[in-house]
Write an enzyme that holds these catalytic residues in place. Structure first.
Site, PDB file in Angstrom:
ATOM      1  N   LYS A 136      -2.348  -1.982  -3.764  1.00 58.20           N
ATOM      2  CA  LYS A 136      -3.155  -0.765  -3.789  1.00 58.20           C
ATOM      3  C   LYS A 136      -2.251   0.448  -3.907  1.00 58.20           C
ATOM      4  O   LYS A 136      -1.285   0.514  -3.157  1.00 58.20           O
ATOM      5  CB  LYS A 136      -3.947  -0.729  -2.491  1.00 58.20           C
ATOM      6  CG  LYS A 136      -4.708   0.532  -2.234  1.00 58.20           C
ATOM      7  CD  LYS A 136      -5.384   0.442  -0.913  1.00 58.20           C
ATOM      8  CE  LYS A 136      -5.973   1.794  -0.588  1.00 58.20           C
ATOM      9  NZ  LYS A 136      -6.334   1.890   0.793  1.00 58.20           N
ATOM     10  N   LYS A 142       0.846  -1.190   0.000  1.00 55.85           N
ATOM     11  CA  LYS A 142       0.000   0.000   0.000  1.00 55.85           C
ATOM     12  C   LYS A 142       0.878   1.235   0.000  1.00 55.85           C
ATOM     13  O   LYS A 142       1.617   1.489   0.953  1.00 55.85           O
ATOM     14  CB  LYS A 142      -0.920  -0.007   1.223  1.00 55.85           C
ATOM     15  CG  LYS A 142      -1.771   1.261   1.330  1.00 55.85           C
ATOM     16  CD  LYS A 142      -2.871   1.108   2.357  1.00 55.85           C
ATOM     17  CE  LYS A 142      -3.616   2.423   2.537  1.00 55.85           C
ATOM     18  NZ  LYS A 142      -4.724   2.303   3.486  1.00 55.85           N
TER      19      LYS A 142
HETATM   20  C1  PBG Z   1      -7.858   3.145   5.273  1.00 54.46           C
HETATM   21  C2  PBG Z   1      -8.055   3.054   3.809  1.00 54.46           C
HETATM   22  C3  PBG Z   1      -7.890   4.043   2.817  1.00 54.46           C
HETATM   23  C4  PBG Z   1      -8.290   3.476   1.612  1.00 54.46           C
HETATM   24  C5  PBG Z   1      -8.655   2.182   1.887  1.00 54.46           C
HETATM   25  N1  PBG Z   1      -8.497   1.919   3.245  1.00 54.46           N
HETATM   26  C6  PBG Z   1      -7.490   5.454   2.950  1.00 54.46           C
HETATM   27  C7  PBG Z   1      -6.097   5.803   3.198  1.00 54.46           C
HETATM   28  O1  PBG Z   1      -5.215   4.964   3.365  1.00 54.46           O
HETATM   29  O2  PBG Z   1      -5.876   6.998   3.288  1.00 54.46           O
HETATM   30  C8  PBG Z   1      -8.333   4.176   0.283  1.00 54.46           C
HETATM   31  C9  PBG Z   1      -9.316   3.598  -0.689  1.00 54.46           C
HETATM   32  C10 PBG Z   1      -9.616   4.469  -1.850  1.00 54.46           C
HETATM   33  O3  PBG Z   1      -8.996   5.502  -2.116  1.00 54.46           O
HETATM   34  O4  PBG Z   1     -10.569   4.090  -2.581  1.00 54.46           O
HETATM   35  N2  PBG Z   1      -6.566   3.286   5.726  1.00 54.46           N
END
Ligand code: PBG
Length: 343
Positions: free
Chosen positions: A265, A212
């Site tokens: 992601k 991520k």
């Molecule tokens: C929670 C989380 C996020 C997303 C998924 N889980 C936000 C972030 O990390 O700021 C983003 C998902 C998206 O942009 O569709 N931590």
């Protein structure tokens, strides 16, 4: 052209010469030929639809930055889950907007929390889809970071682990088939696995947000989930986007810690990592087409600059072509409908 049956095969003109040109276009000639040789096909069962759940009942609140998406109360979230199941969508991923926030994100692990409530209602419908809970604290903390803060204002990794583990257990108790830790805390998969097992949820699987990155493409989500950090950013725990080897290292760690599914992601900006994950690990690989990836297509389509259906289908197909067998996408319902219409 007449065949010289006397001539041995090695005397045939070499391919690519004027006499025997290479013609890949032969297999692109008709829709039926293209369908026959198509390498990648989408199926509704590989799609996961994110849902944002907020308190109350009977209330749907459109999300400005994500056309067609809305925050739903638990009763409406259950209705939406039933509609998605009807469409054959494979799963739903729940995010919660709690009534109240505090420093440690208590709402995330509350047995009567917003996601837990929605999960129970959805479970009661016995739908043929997989229920997934996002396991993070940023929607529940008053400072918007993904764990409790240390005195210096950084996120306290090991304090976050305790909170994430408690959150995962309460989500499993409420009926989540999968928990999906997204906080990017070191050791979060191991902590959650141990807590789930200790609580008797050894059958609850973990879809680890293994890779991520601290991406600009999460912008619309933070509006949708009201989870933007009140100060600073997430670069102290999410990965630096230029790093790919580090992403593979994170994935190896999550495999070792007991992840059942690896998630990459964002998806299109991380397509190299989807392919690398597929090549290196034998777990199911999921990819998250995040809010910004979705919003880009929506905004361009609104202006008439892109064909929405074709662009969405192409992007999600590319994610699958790269190696993902599960795609989390805000377009899941539309894609499922389009796939069905094609038949
Ligand atoms: C929670 C989380 C996020 C997303 C998924 N889980 C936000 C972030 O990390 O700021 C983003 C998902 C998206 O942009 O569709 N931590």
């Amino acid at each position: 052209m007449t065949l010289d049956l006397e001539a041995p095969p090695w005397s045939a003109p070499a391919v690519g010469t004027a006499a025997r040109p290479i013609r890949p276009r032969r297999l692109r000639r008709t829709p039926a030929l293209r369908a026959l040789v198509r390498e990648t096909r989408l199926h509704p069962s590989m799609l996961v639809a994110p849902l944002f759940v907020h308190p109350g009942s009977g209330r749907s609140e459109p999300i400005q930055s994500m056309p067609g998406q809305a925050r739903l109360t638990p009763d409406l979230a259950a209705q939406e889950a039933a509609r998605l199941a009807d469409l054959g969508v494979g799963g739903i991923l729940l995010f919660g907007l709690p009534e109240e926030k505090d420093a440690i994100g208590s709402g995330a692990s509350a047995d009567d929390g917003i996601v837990q409530d929605a999960l129970r209602r959805i479970r009661a419908l016995e739908l043929p889809l997989v229920t997934i809970a996002d396991t993070c604290l940023c929607e529940y903390t008053d400072h918007g970071h993904c764990g409790p803060l240390a005195v210096d204002g950084s996120v306290d990794n090991d304090a976050a682990l305790t909170r994430l583990a408690a959150t995962a257990v309460s989500q499993a108790r409420a009926g989540a088939d999968l928990v999906a830790p997204s906080a990017m805390m070191d050791g979060q998969v191991a902590a959650i696995r141990a807590a789930l097992d200790a609580a008797g949820f050894e059958q609850t699987a973990i879809m680890a947000y293994a890779s991520k990155h601290a991406s600009a493409f999460y912008g619309p989500f933070r509006e949708a989930a009201d989870s933007a950090p009140a100060f600073g950013d997430r670069r102290g725990y999410q990965m630096d986007p230029p790093n790919g080897r580090e992403a593979l290292r994170e994935m190896s760690l999550d495999v070792a810690e007991g992840a059942d599914i690896l998630l990459v992601k964002p998806a299109l900006p991380g397509l190299d990592l989807v392919a690398a994950a597929r090549a290196r690990f034998d777990l199911p690989i999921a990819a998250y087409q995040v809010s910004g990836e979705f919003a880009m297509i929506e905004a361009a389509a609104e202006r008439g600059w892109l064909d929405r259906r074709r662009a969405t289908t192409e992007a999600v197909t590319a994610i699958v072509r790269a190696g993902a067998s599960i795609v989390i996408t805000y377009a899941a319902a539309d894609l499922a409908t389009w796939i069905r219409d094609e038949r």
